[in-house]
Design a protein around this motif. Sequence first.
Motif, short mmCIF file in Angstrom:
data_model
loop_
_atom_site.label_atom_id
_atom_site.label_comp_id
_atom_site.label_asym_id
_atom_site.label_seq_id
_atom_site.Cartn_x
_atom_site.Cartn_y
_atom_site.Cartn_z
N ARG A 191 54.10 72.73 8.12
CA ARG A 191 53.12 71.87 8.78
C ARG A 191 52.92 72.21 10.25
N LEU A 192 54.01 72.30 11.00
CA LEU A 192 53.89 72.56 12.43
C LEU A 192 53.38 73.97 12.69
N GLU A 193 53.89 74.93 11.95
CA GLU A 193 53.44 76.31 12.12
C GLU A 193 51.94 76.43 11.86
N THR A 194 51.45 75.67 10.87
CA THR A 194 50.02 75.72 10.53
C THR A 194 49.15 75.22 11.67
N ILE A 195 49.50 74.10 12.26
CA ILE A 195 48.65 73.54 13.32
C ILE A 195 48.71 74.36 14.60
N LEU A 196 49.71 75.26 14.70
CA LEU A 196 49.83 76.13 15.87
C LEU A 196 49.16 77.48 15.68
N GLN A 197 48.77 77.81 14.48
CA GLN A 197 48.22 79.13 14.19
C GLN A 197 46.90 79.36 14.91
N GLY A 198 46.77 80.54 15.48
CA GLY A 198 45.53 80.92 16.12
C GLY A 198 45.33 80.36 17.51
N VAL A 199 46.30 79.65 18.02
CA VAL A 199 46.20 79.06 19.35
C VAL A 199 46.96 79.97 20.31
N ASP A 200 46.26 80.53 21.31
CA ASP A 200 46.86 81.59 22.12
C ASP A 200 46.79 81.34 23.62
N LYS A 201 46.66 80.09 24.01
CA LYS A 201 46.54 79.76 25.43
C LYS A 201 47.87 79.81 26.16
N TYR A 202 48.96 79.64 25.42
CA TYR A 202 50.26 79.40 26.05
C TYR A 202 51.20 80.60 25.91
N GLU A 203 52.08 80.74 26.90
CA GLU A 203 53.16 81.72 26.83
C GLU A 203 54.46 81.07 26.38
N LEU A 204 54.54 79.75 26.49
CA LEU A 204 55.76 79.04 26.12
C LEU A 204 55.39 77.73 25.43
N VAL A 205 56.07 77.44 24.33
CA VAL A 205 55.93 76.16 23.64
C VAL A 205 57.32 75.54 23.54
N LEU A 206 57.48 74.34 24.09
CA LEU A 206 58.75 73.60 24.03
C LEU A 206 58.58 72.44 23.06
N ILE A 207 59.48 72.34 22.08
CA ILE A 207 59.40 71.29 21.07
C ILE A 207 60.57 70.35 21.24
N ASP A 208 60.28 69.11 21.59
CA ASP A 208 61.32 68.08 21.71
C ASP A 208 61.52 67.45 20.34
N CYS A 209 62.65 67.77 19.69
CA CYS A 209 62.91 67.33 18.32
C CYS A 209 63.57 65.95 18.28
N PRO A 210 63.45 65.25 17.14
CA PRO A 210 64.21 64.01 16.97
C PRO A 210 65.71 64.31 16.95
N PRO A 211 66.55 63.31 17.28
CA PRO A 211 68.00 63.55 17.31
C PRO A 211 68.65 63.41 15.93
N SER A 212 68.06 64.05 14.94
CA SER A 212 68.59 63.98 13.58
C SER A 212 68.02 65.13 12.77
N LEU A 213 68.65 65.42 11.63
CA LEU A 213 68.21 66.53 10.80
C LEU A 213 67.20 66.02 9.78
N THR A 214 65.97 65.87 10.22
CA THR A 214 64.89 65.35 9.40
C THR A 214 63.88 66.45 9.10
N ALA A 215 62.85 66.08 8.34
CA ALA A 215 61.78 67.04 8.07
C ALA A 215 61.12 67.49 9.38
N LEU A 216 61.02 66.58 10.36
CA LEU A 216 60.43 66.93 11.65
C LEU A 216 61.24 68.02 12.34
N THR A 217 62.55 67.86 12.36
CA THR A 217 63.41 68.85 12.99
C THR A 217 63.34 70.18 12.27
N ARG A 218 63.37 70.13 10.95
CA ARG A 218 63.34 71.37 10.18
C ARG A 218 62.02 72.13 10.37
#
Length: 336
Positions: A191-218
């Motif tokens: 899901r996350l990789e899909t919404i990021l595809q083709g977007v090339d404005k940035y040199e760095l992407v920082l992802i603040d994950c939830p504090p647990s091993l959930t689908a969001l973190t994975r």
Amino acid sequence: MVQIVSISSLKGGVGKSSVTLGLASAALEAGIPTLVIDLDPHADASTALGVRAQPSQDIGSILRKPKKGAVSKITVPSSWTKHPITPETSTPAIASTAQASDSGHGPVGDDAPTGGASVGSASVVTNADTPTSGAPGRDHSNKSSGATTEGTEQATTPQNSPVRPVLDVAPGSASSSHLDRSTFKVKDLKRLETILQGVDKYELVLIDCPPSLTALTRMAWAASHKVLSVAEPSLFSVAGTKRTMTAIAQFDVSKLWAVPAAGVIINRAREDFSEHSHRIAELHELFGDLVVQPTIPDAPVMQQIQGAAWPVHKWPGEQATDLAARFSTILNGLLT
């Protein structure tokens, strides 16, 4: 090539969002076009970056039915990009919304910032390999936003004015809670990789994950080139870091979703506290060269900075200058 970095911990309260914000501040100071993705349903990073999601214009909403490059539809500039940041140009509305600190006010009088803290460059801080062309994740960018910069109007840049550095936010909100669960399907990891595809404005992407091993973190790990596990020098945090690194190693069993590099960043350390010294030594024994240098000290000024929704590199005083230098050093290592 864009670097996608997840900041994670399987134990809450270790300062994961604080590390994300420190690295974002370092990137802004260095002029590196950066996107912060706030996957945590609590959205603390969004608040500290001066951004609040509007209905259906947040990361959780677009992850429901992910489309290629959809992140560009919801990103908004952080209020940090309004320079120079001083008590006269910062708005009270931004500071009043930050609830992470007992002090929600910016510095005044002698403490008012007159410019960015000067920080020096430093050596590589992690032995993690740089991502290869086959690494998961794609380049990212941003065009428009339905979110708002809290307490401000989105201003246009005059023709002859300096170009503002890029620090955009994909705002978090409680709407991402539908994916904040332990169960997941393989398609969820895309899901996350899909919404990021083709977007090339940035040199760095920082992802603040939830504090647990959930689908969001994975799904964050699946899209990332590197994962930073945040640890405090305490017994329970060391145990949480072991769980995090074990989970990353298990995640690496899949060649499709393997994380190319991982590291451990030690946060809120007190050099004068023997228990902290013991736990720091334990972390070095457990993870060796994966421990990122330098450590981040337990500095009370960080709560004040976050409460005011300001970047640490623009806050005055010795504590802030030291913190800024450390975050810049870590960022240099991440990008090497």
